[in-house]
Design an enzyme around this catalytic site. Structure first.
Site, mmCIF file in Angstrom:
data_model
loop_
_atom_site.group_PDB
_atom_site.id
_atom_site.type_symbol
_atom_site.label_atom_id
_atom_site.label_comp_id
_atom_site.label_asym_id
_atom_site.label_seq_id
_atom_site.Cartn_x
_atom_site.Cartn_y
_atom_site.Cartn_z
ATOM 1 N N PHE A 145 58.550 -45.216 120.140
ATOM 2 C CA PHE A 145 57.824 -44.439 118.184
ATOM 3 C C PHE A 145 57.532 -46.046 117.892
ATOM 4 O O PHE A 145 59.093 -46.607 117.795
ATOM 5 C CB PHE A 145 58.656 -42.997 118.077
ATOM 6 C CG PHE A 145 58.376 -42.841 116.630
ATOM 7 C CD1 PHE A 145 57.064 -42.299 117.035
ATOM 8 C CD2 PHE A 145 58.410 -43.464 115.197
ATOM 9 C CE1 PHE A 145 56.010 -41.721 115.191
ATOM 10 C CE2 PHE A 145 57.548 -42.420 114.137
ATOM 11 C CZ PHE A 145 56.798 -41.606 113.951
ATOM 12 N N ASP A 217 67.028 -41.450 120.673
ATOM 13 C CA ASP A 217 66.313 -40.669 120.003
ATOM 14 C C ASP A 217 65.431 -39.054 120.192
ATOM 15 O O ASP A 217 64.942 -39.729 121.160
ATOM 16 C CB ASP A 217 65.179 -41.610 119.351
ATOM 17 C CG ASP A 217 64.781 -41.023 117.738
ATOM 18 O OD1 ASP A 217 64.827 -39.835 117.858
ATOM 19 O OD2 ASP A 217 63.360 -41.741 117.485
ATOM 20 N N TYR A 242 62.864 -32.558 110.920
ATOM 21 C CA TYR A 242 61.522 -31.929 110.764
ATOM 22 C C TYR A 242 60.040 -31.723 112.104
ATOM 23 O O TYR A 242 59.559 -30.948 111.082
ATOM 24 C CB TYR A 242 60.508 -32.304 109.754
ATOM 25 C CG TYR A 242 60.132 -33.991 109.531
ATOM 26 C CD1 TYR A 242 59.779 -34.302 110.817
ATOM 27 C CD2 TYR A 242 61.350 -35.114 109.213
ATOM 28 C CE1 TYR A 242 59.394 -35.842 110.813
ATOM 29 C CE2 TYR A 242 61.220 -36.598 109.364
ATOM 30 C CZ TYR A 242 60.017 -36.548 110.528
ATOM 31 O OH TYR A 242 59.986 -37.787 110.234
ATOM 32 N N LYS A 243 60.573 -32.245 113.166
ATOM 33 C CA LYS A 243 59.773 -31.341 114.206
ATOM 34 C C LYS A 243 60.282 -29.743 114.441
ATOM 35 O O LYS A 243 60.331 -29.296 114.162
ATOM 36 C CB LYS A 243 59.892 -32.403 114.416
ATOM 37 C CG LYS A 243 59.522 -34.250 114.540
ATOM 38 C CD LYS A 243 59.637 -35.233 115.234
ATOM 39 C CE LYS A 243 59.344 -36.405 115.089
ATOM 40 N NZ LYS A 243 57.776 -36.520 114.265
ATOM 41 N N ARG A 391 47.347 -34.719 120.960
ATOM 42 C CA ARG A 391 48.415 -33.474 121.033
ATOM 43 C C ARG A 391 48.764 -31.667 120.947
ATOM 44 O O ARG A 391 47.913 -31.629 119.748
ATOM 45 C CB ARG A 391 49.757 -34.400 120.554
ATOM 46 C CG ARG A 391 50.258 -36.080 121.156
ATOM 47 C CD ARG A 391 51.304 -36.699 120.342
ATOM 48 N NE ARG A 391 51.746 -35.880 119.446
ATOM 49 C CZ ARG A 391 52.852 -36.666 118.796
ATOM 50 N NH1 ARG A 391 53.578 -37.188 119.299
ATOM 51 N NH2 ARG A 391 52.522 -36.530 117.136
#
Length: 416
Positions: A145, A217, A242-243, A391
């Site tokens: 990322f 990560d 938050y995912k 996605r």
């Protein structure tokens, strides 16, 4: 007496639908059989299909009441005393220990200090390099990322280390050939673009064989994929809240530090909540025992409370069932995708084998942002990643098979 006859005969009871319409019946059957479907009605989706949970998912319906209870039942009546009387001071560890089973971690190894993912990753990477102060290389995977790449570059410049950026295939090869020069190696178990998995155990073992510190990560894996941190002997790991964890916009990140490393880890951000005696107000920093030394300043209490609330159904379900459900949804998406449109499965950018991918699938389309907007107009929320990826994430508790069917129907309509 006469008997009136219908002007047209009724359809035979044995008539069945075919194609994509028939798969809607199959979707309903699957939802009826799966007890996890019951959770979906407990999330505030606004009637939309949320397939962007790898960026941000909907809150639980009960979040408003839960946060209201913190404000009106704790903050308002007790104010500063609530830090001591309502467990606020311990919440970073309380939430960390609650999250730990979803990460395959024992108690006392996870803390949610209230920091951003970027700050937490910076803290972990510097600490990892300090554990191998005599080694010149910081290794990071090229497909990481962007924030991971930015932070790794900053840490390398700060510590005068050489940053080595290797593609996926070259990352493990570099560890095998140059691992003894490597202080720390940063990568992720799920590619944020394509969803392709990297096995944590073998890569961590390569780090340890070379004496390097492994840093993972977990942002696109936590809450949807078993990561087994303890079993894989991972050194340090970070991830956002938050995912798939559902903690809400900007939810704080978590930090994992393996228990035997905790006495030696030296974090660069030395805040007073990470002090052994925070209320002594001592002029010199003395790190707290255990993972609490990873804490910094006063945590954002309401954000922590929201994440704590979000974790309850995930922990109750368990990571194995969460993974099973998410995998089932993804496979059903692919079944629907090719029904009447054999061209669409050929656009798949993710591994076809579900064992080789995380919680999301990606399709290659020329106008990814245009497709994202078209689907949003039809009540299906996905996200685009440049230049040509869209996605679709299958969060286990608020996505149903029927919603997956609906998303594919709208996808068929949107794509020529």
């Amino acid at each position: 007496m006469t008997t009136r006859q219908s002007a047209s005969p009724a359809a035979p009871a044995t008539a069945t639908r075919t194609g994509l319409p028939a798969l809607r019946d199959e979707a309903r059957r699957r939802d009826e059989r799966d007890p996890l479907t019951a959770y979906a009605s407990r999330y505030a989706t606004g009637g939309a299909v949320h397939l962007n949970g790898n960026s941000l998912g909907p809150p639980r319906e009960s979040l408003t009441s839960a946060l209201g209870g913190v404000v009106s039942g704790q903050w308002a009546p007790r104010q500063v005393r609530a830090w001591f009387q309502d467990g606020w001071l311990d919440l970073p560890r309380t939430v960390g220990d609650k999250l730990a089973p979803l990460l395959g971690a024992g108690p006392g190894q996870v803390v949610v200090a209230g920091e951003t993912t970027s700050t937490t990753l910076f803290n972990a990477l510097v600490a990892a390099c300090r554990l191998r102060a005599d080694r010149p290389v910081l290794l990071v995977e090229a497909g990481a990322f962007p924030t991971d790449l930015y932070i790794a570059d900053s840490v390398a410049r700060l510590l005068d280390r050489r940053l080595v950026v290797e593609p996926r295939a070259g990352f493990d090869a570099y560890l095998a050939t140059h691992g003894r020069q490597t202080a720390a190696a940063l990568t992720a178990p799920v590619d944020f673009r394509t969803g392709e998995r990297r096995a944590i155990g073998p890569t961590t073992a390569l780090c340890h064989t070379a004496g390097a510190v492994s840093v993972w990560d977990l942002s696109h894996a936590a809450g949807v994929l078993p990561v087994e941190l303890d079993a894989c002997a991972v050194d340090l790991a970070v991830g956002c809240g938050y995912k798939y964890l559902g903690g809400g916009p900007g939810a704080p990140a978590f930090l994992y530090v393996r228990s035997d490393l905790q006495p030696d880890v030296d974090f660069p951000l030395a805040g007073w909540h990470g002090h052994a005696r925070p209320f002594a107000m001592a002029p010199e920093f003395e790190p707290a025992e255990g993972v609490d030394r990873g804490r910094t300043g006063t945590p954002p209490l309401l954000s922590l409370a929201a994440l704590d609330h979000a974790l309850d159904p995930l922990v109750d379900t368990g990571i194995r069932e969460l993974h099973r459900r998410g995998r089932d949804l993804g496979e059903f998406f692919l079944t629907c995708l090719g029904e009447g449109r054999p061209d669409l499965p050929r656009r798949l950018a993710s591994p076809r084998d579900p064992d080789l991918r995380g919680g999301h699938l990606a399709l290659r389309v020329p106008d990814a942002e245009g497709l994202e907007q078209a689907l949003a107009g039809a009540g299906v929320l996905v996200d685009a990643r440049p230049p040509d990826l869209v996605r679709f994430a299958f969060a286990p508790l608020y996505v149903t098979h029927e919603q997956v069917w609906r998303a594919v129907r709208e996808l068929h309509r949107a794509l020529p």
